[in-house]
Design a protein around this motif. Sequence first.
Motif, PDB file in Angstrom:
ATOM      1  N   TRP A  80       0.825  -1.212   0.000  1.00 40.19           N
ATOM      2  CA  TRP A  80       0.000   0.000   0.000  1.00 40.19           C
ATOM      3  C   TRP A  80       0.856   1.258   0.000  1.00 40.19           C
ATOM      4  O   TRP A  80       0.414   2.323   0.430  1.00 40.19           O
ATOM      5  N   ALA A  81       2.078   1.143  -0.499  1.00 42.86           N
ATOM      6  CA  ALA A  81       2.967   2.290  -0.674  1.00 42.86           C
ATOM      7  C   ALA A  81       3.643   2.164  -2.034  1.00 42.86           C
ATOM      8  O   ALA A  81       4.053   1.069  -2.431  1.00 42.86           O
ATOM      9  N   HIS A  82       3.746   3.262  -2.766  1.00 41.36           N
ATOM     10  CA  HIS A  82       4.426   3.228  -4.060  1.00 41.36           C
ATOM     11  C   HIS A  82       4.907   4.621  -4.431  1.00 41.36           C
ATOM     12  O   HIS A  82       4.458   5.627  -3.870  1.00 41.36           O
ATOM     13  N   ALA A  83       5.829   4.666  -5.369  1.00 38.70           N
ATOM     14  CA  ALA A  83       6.323   5.920  -5.931  1.00 38.70           C
ATOM     15  C   ALA A  83       5.755   6.088  -7.329  1.00 38.70           C
ATOM     16  O   ALA A  83       5.550   5.110  -8.061  1.00 38.70           O
ATOM     17  N   GLN A  84       5.481   7.323  -7.705  1.00 39.78           N
ATOM     18  CA  GLN A  84       4.931   7.635  -9.025  1.00 39.78           C
ATOM     19  C   GLN A  84       5.902   8.553  -9.757  1.00 39.78           C
ATOM     20  O   GLN A  84       6.248   9.617  -9.260  1.00 39.78           O
ATOM     21  N   ILE A  85       6.317   8.124 -10.946  1.00 44.23           N
ATOM     22  CA  ILE A  85       7.265   8.883 -11.757  1.00 44.23           C
ATOM     23  C   ILE A  85       6.581   9.219 -13.081  1.00 44.23           C
ATOM     24  O   ILE A  85       6.031   8.339 -13.739  1.00 44.23           O
ATOM     25  N   MET A  86       6.610  10.487 -13.459  1.00 51.04           N
ATOM     26  CA  MET A  86       6.062  10.892 -14.750  1.00 51.04           C
ATOM     27  C   MET A  86       7.204  11.403 -15.624  1.00 51.04           C
ATOM     28  O   MET A  86       7.989  12.236 -15.209  1.00 51.04           O
ATOM     29  N   ARG A  87       7.279  10.871 -16.852  1.00 48.69           N
ATOM     30  CA  ARG A  87       8.374  11.247 -17.731  1.00 48.69           C
ATOM     31  C   ARG A  87       7.926  11.167 -19.180  1.00 48.69           C
ATOM     32  O   ARG A  87       6.819  10.690 -19.477  1.00 48.69           O
ATOM     33  N   GLU A  88       8.783  11.636 -20.074  1.00 49.01           N
ATOM     34  CA  GLU A  88       8.555  11.500 -21.498  1.00 49.01           C
ATOM     35  C   GLU A  88       9.313  10.285 -22.001  1.00 49.01           C
ATOM     36  O   GLU A  88      10.436  10.022 -21.597  1.00 49.01           O
ATOM     37  N   SER A  89       8.685   9.550 -22.898  1.00 52.33           N
ATOM     38  CA  SER A  89       9.349   8.370 -23.444  1.00 52.33           C
ATOM     39  C   SER A  89       8.848   8.126 -24.855  1.00 52.33           C
ATOM     40  O   SER A  89       7.701   8.471 -25.190  1.00 52.33           O
TER      41      SER A  89
END
Length: 424
Positions: free
Chosen positions: A154-163
């Motif tokens: 119930w824990a996570h990291a969110q990464i937003m990037r261009e690909s």
Amino acid sequence: MSDTAQARYTFLPYVRRGLSAVLEGSAAAGRLKLPVQLKLSGTGGEDVVDVPLRLHGPGDVIGIDPAEVIRTEPRRETADFDPNYFPAVEFDSPDFPWMFTPEAPDGGLLRPWLCLVVVRDHTPNSLSADQTRPLPVLECALRELPDLAEAHAWAHAQIMRESPAEEPPEAASAAIREAIAGRPDRNLSRLLCPRRLTPNTAYIACVVPTFEAGRLAGLGMAPDAESLDGLTPAWPTPSGSARTLVTLPVYHHWRFSTGAGAESFETLVRRLERQNHLPGVGGLRLNVGDAGWSLPNVPGAEVPLEGALIPPQQAGTAFRWPPPELEGFRTALRALLNATATGGEAVVAPPIYGQQHAGRGVTPEPGQNPLWLGELNLDPRYRVAAGLGALVIRARQEAHGGSVGPGRGGRARQPVAPSGPDGA
């Protein structure tokens, strides 16, 4: 963003940066160890001395920067939160939930040092402040807390990037690491509370420690050696019948209430009421006692024609037909279906369903293969279903560019009047 790139969200089970990202050792005294060696040299020669360093652990934390919390779901004092959703809290740093975890990852999973709990805002649960303690204190029933053995889920990291649209896995991993280090404005971490909420209920949401050492430190108490060395969880596995109260320090909290709930699929399903006895629902009676076509005349002979849905406690129905009479009917029906192929003269007869697939021009005798061909054509119930399927095929054959039907020779055959044994 370039024309050939697209925005992509990546969710990671954990993120570690700095020294904690490269350490693989175990914890000591509630802290992750950093092996360091010093080389001492002098007139007497050289000597290597171990001087292990330790990173801060949960037992060293007595508060968090309020600016680290960038969003809560729902917002503070929301009065009509949808009970179908999970409460959540988001942090600015992508590695924040694992920053003080005093252990190395295991199998790609890492326990966070804090978690989000949501408890009902009424007795015996209470949130209070005490000037003798560094943090507000939540006292709540153990049964309302989540299982800490599942805290990593119930824990996570969110990464937003261009690909790019097509990206090799190695390039994706490197790009994610670069985004974590170089684009902090696009990264965050999130905690969810896996609690099923009740409509029209007030709740308290609290960010609390998951380790006993962190719990004691947050309460203004010195962590003991057992909690530090054993990495003891902050509370035991909850039990539905337990009346135990747990006292927890709170790093961040807010209150909210749920509403009645939107018209979601779950709320609609919960309105359904079980009905066990529904006379006339789920099937029809098919009278085959006077089928015509020179078939045996057995007054009152019926077979059950069941639908796709039946009441849950409706017993399965069977033929109301003595076995000798039933076998006589099937023998006569087989002869009628096979008359065109075996009689040597043109006979207008009901179709043999499935003969094109089976590669057979006649309905097989009992015990002969293919068994399904005999079952399909000699059971009036199955013939009704096959006849309905044939009607659908004939109705749509033009749209699919061909004349397809159940009749012999691949031609669509007009259904026989309902006086036949299956109405088709």
